[in-house]
Scaffold this motif. Structure first.
Motif, mmCIF file in Angstrom:
data_model
loop_
_atom_site.group_PDB
_atom_site.id
_atom_site.type_symbol
_atom_site.label_atom_id
_atom_site.label_comp_id
_atom_site.label_asym_id
_atom_site.label_seq_id
_atom_site.Cartn_x
_atom_site.Cartn_y
_atom_site.Cartn_z
ATOM 1 N N ASP A 30 4.667 0.816 6.050
ATOM 2 C CA ASP A 30 5.884 0.450 7.127
ATOM 3 C C ASP A 30 6.650 2.050 7.081
ATOM 4 O OD1 ASP A 30 5.102 -2.128 7.436
ATOM 5 O OD2 ASP A 30 6.578 -2.915 6.043
ATOM 6 N N TRP A 31 6.771 2.568 6.111
ATOM 7 C CA TRP A 31 7.733 3.872 6.223
ATOM 8 C C TRP A 31 6.939 5.306 5.805
ATOM 9 C CZ3 TRP A 31 7.792 5.542 0.989
ATOM 10 C CH2 TRP A 31 7.706 4.559 0.048
ATOM 11 N N SER A 32 5.871 5.125 5.227
ATOM 12 C CA SER A 32 5.100 6.370 4.973
ATOM 13 C C SER A 32 4.149 6.820 5.602
ATOM 14 C CB SER A 32 4.643 6.341 3.369
ATOM 15 O OG SER A 32 3.563 5.476 3.232
ATOM 16 N N PRO A 33 3.084 7.800 5.511
ATOM 17 C CA PRO A 33 1.985 8.425 6.205
ATOM 18 C C PRO A 33 0.864 7.383 5.917
ATOM 19 C CG PRO A 33 2.947 10.122 5.251
ATOM 20 C CD PRO A 33 3.734 8.963 4.709
ATOM 21 N N VAL A 34 1.065 6.254 4.965
ATOM 22 C CA VAL A 34 0.046 5.283 4.631
ATOM 23 C C VAL A 34 -0.224 4.281 5.769
ATOM 24 C CG1 VAL A 34 -0.632 3.325 3.055
ATOM 25 C CG2 VAL A 34 0.419 5.618 2.106
ATOM 26 N N VAL A 35 -1.359 4.162 6.332
ATOM 27 C CA VAL A 35 -1.647 3.261 7.390
ATOM 28 C C VAL A 35 -2.232 1.972 6.780
ATOM 29 C CG1 VAL A 35 -2.191 5.304 8.978
ATOM 30 C CG2 VAL A 35 -4.119 4.396 7.644
ATOM 31 N N ARG A 36 -2.772 1.865 5.692
ATOM 32 C CA ARG A 36 -3.244 0.683 5.164
ATOM 33 C C ARG A 36 -3.259 0.844 3.571
ATOM 34 N NH1 ARG A 36 -8.481 -1.731 4.416
ATOM 35 N NH2 ARG A 36 -9.378 0.196 5.102
ATOM 36 N N TRP A 37 -3.115 -0.203 3.001
ATOM 37 C CA TRP A 37 -3.276 -0.301 1.424
ATOM 38 C C TRP A 37 -4.009 -1.497 0.861
ATOM 39 C CZ3 TRP A 37 -1.271 -3.372 -2.578
ATOM 40 C CH2 TRP A 37 -0.769 -4.757 -2.180
ATOM 41 N N GLU A 38 -4.558 -1.451 -0.123
ATOM 42 C CA GLU A 38 -5.206 -2.543 -0.739
ATOM 43 C C GLU A 38 -5.028 -2.558 -2.333
ATOM 44 O OE1 GLU A 38 -9.384 -1.850 -0.368
ATOM 45 O OE2 GLU A 38 -9.067 -1.117 1.579
ATOM 46 N N ARG A 39 -4.803 -3.617 -2.968
ATOM 47 C CA ARG A 39 -4.691 -3.680 -4.512
ATOM 48 C C ARG A 39 -5.924 -3.902 -5.027
ATOM 49 N NH1 ARG A 39 -1.215 -8.133 -4.734
ATOM 50 N NH2 ARG A 39 0.593 -6.462 -4.437
ATOM 51 N N GLU A 40 -6.200 -2.957 -5.827
ATOM 52 C CA GLU A 40 -7.417 -2.901 -6.440
ATOM 53 C C GLU A 40 -7.246 -3.803 -7.753
ATOM 54 O OE1 GLU A 40 -9.807 0.525 -9.090
ATOM 55 O OE2 GLU A 40 -9.686 0.841 -6.942
ATOM 56 N N ARG A 41 -6.280 -3.715 -8.371
ATOM 57 C CA ARG A 41 -6.041 -4.463 -9.864
ATOM 58 C C ARG A 41 -4.450 -4.964 -9.604
ATOM 59 N NH1 ARG A 41 -6.438 -1.244 -15.001
ATOM 60 N NH2 ARG A 41 -4.236 -0.800 -14.692
ATOM 61 N N GLU A 42 -4.295 -6.128 -10.116
ATOM 62 C CA GLU A 42 -2.757 -6.759 -10.448
ATOM 63 C C GLU A 42 -2.052 -5.976 -11.571
ATOM 64 O OE1 GLU A 42 -0.473 -10.488 -8.831
ATOM 65 O OE2 GLU A 42 -2.547 -9.616 -8.022
ATOM 66 N N GLY A 43 -0.982 -5.767 -11.499
ATOM 67 C CA GLY A 43 -0.276 -5.376 -12.511
ATOM 68 C C GLY A 43 0.254 -6.616 -13.316
ATOM 69 N N ASP A 44 1.291 -6.365 -14.268
ATOM 70 C CA ASP A 44 1.794 -7.356 -15.162
ATOM 71 C C ASP A 44 2.887 -8.087 -14.206
ATOM 72 O OD1 ASP A 44 4.015 -5.753 -15.101
ATOM 73 O OD2 ASP A 44 3.871 -5.103 -17.225
ATOM 74 N N ALA A 45 3.578 -9.053 -14.875
ATOM 75 C CA ALA A 45 4.693 -9.452 -14.116
ATOM 76 C C ALA A 45 5.572 -8.690 -13.143
ATOM 77 C CB ALA A 45 5.369 -10.606 -14.961
ATOM 78 N N ARG A 46 5.865 -7.896 -13.777
ATOM 79 C CA ARG A 46 6.798 -6.552 -13.318
ATOM 80 C C ARG A 46 6.011 -5.734 -12.181
ATOM 81 N NH1 ARG A 46 8.992 -3.024 -16.466
ATOM 82 N NH2 ARG A 46 7.182 -2.890 -17.564
ATOM 83 N N GLY A 47 4.778 -5.613 -12.312
ATOM 84 C CA GLY A 47 3.934 -4.607 -11.320
ATOM 85 C C GLY A 47 3.446 -3.368 -12.002
ATOM 86 N N VAL A 48 3.691 -3.316 -13.350
ATOM 87 C CA VAL A 48 3.203 -2.107 -14.010
ATOM 88 C C VAL A 48 1.745 -2.450 -14.418
ATOM 89 C CG1 VAL A 48 3.283 -0.853 -16.229
ATOM 90 C CG2 VAL A 48 5.349 -1.546 -15.271
ATOM 91 N N GLY A 49 0.804 -1.525 -13.764
ATOM 92 C CA GLY A 49 -0.503 -1.574 -14.188
ATOM 93 C C GLY A 49 -1.228 -1.692 -12.832
ATOM 94 N N GLU A 50 -0.487 -2.049 -11.751
ATOM 95 C CA GLU A 50 -1.072 -2.263 -10.705
ATOM 96 C C GLU A 50 -1.691 -0.952 -9.966
ATOM 97 O OE1 GLU A 50 0.475 -2.039 -6.029
ATOM 98 O OE2 GLU A 50 0.964 -3.796 -6.818
ATOM 99 N N ILE A 51 -2.934 -1.058 -9.887
ATOM 100 C CA ILE A 51 -3.910 0.057 -9.087
ATOM 101 C C ILE A 51 -4.031 -0.369 -7.590
ATOM 102 C CG2 ILE A 51 -6.076 1.169 -8.933
ATOM 103 C CD1 ILE A 51 -6.482 0.803 -11.750
#
Length: 144
Positions: A30-51
């Motif tokens: 919505d706000w960057s040059p990224v046109v699409r994203w995918e979550r390869e791996r979920e992070g912990d409850a806070r999101g740390v570790g997300e790929i």
């Protein structure tokens, strides 16, 4: 040789609004040059570790990043796993209150894979990160 990029932007939005967007990978298109994203791996409850995998405007190569730090309303840290001819890439989006708004400091460091190309990557990344920081600042200031 380690290369560094340090970009600053200011948002009229408070740190909480800026952090909410920076910490949520799904908002980046919505706000960057990224046109699409995918979550390869979920992070912990806070999101740390997300790929996350970003499809960037004008690039065929995907960038893969891992979120390594989330300090609410203060900092988002991530590392690049693949997608550029650099290594040891580490970046942080640091937020500081500034009146009713926020100063955004987006810093990164890396080493080029090919000797002698560090200056070029530094120039390109400075321009790209500036677009990201300015897009984040503007988007956070808009009513959602």
């Amino acid at each position: 040789m380690v290369q560094k990029v340090d970009v600053r932007a200011r948002s009229a939005a408070p740190p909480e609004a800026v952090y909410r967007l920076a910490a949520d990978s799904s908002t980046w298109p919505d706000w960057s040059p990224v046109v699409r994203w995918e979550r390869e791996r979920e992070g912990d409850a806070r999101g740390v570790g997300e790929i996350r995998v970003f499809h960037n405007k004008g690039r065929k190569a995907l960038t893969r990043e891992e979120i390594v730090e989330l300090t609410p309303n203060r900092r988002v840290g991530y590392v690049l796993l693949s997608g550029l001819a650099i290594h040891d890439y580490r970046a942080s989006i640091e937020l500081a209150p500034d009146g009713g708004g926020t100063v955004i400091r987006w810093c990164s460091s890396f080493e080029p894979d090919v000797r002698g190309t560090g200056w070029l990557y530094r120039l390109v990344l400075r321009a790209v990160i500036r677009r990201y920081a300015e897009g984040l600042a503007a988007s956070a200031a808009r009513p959602h």
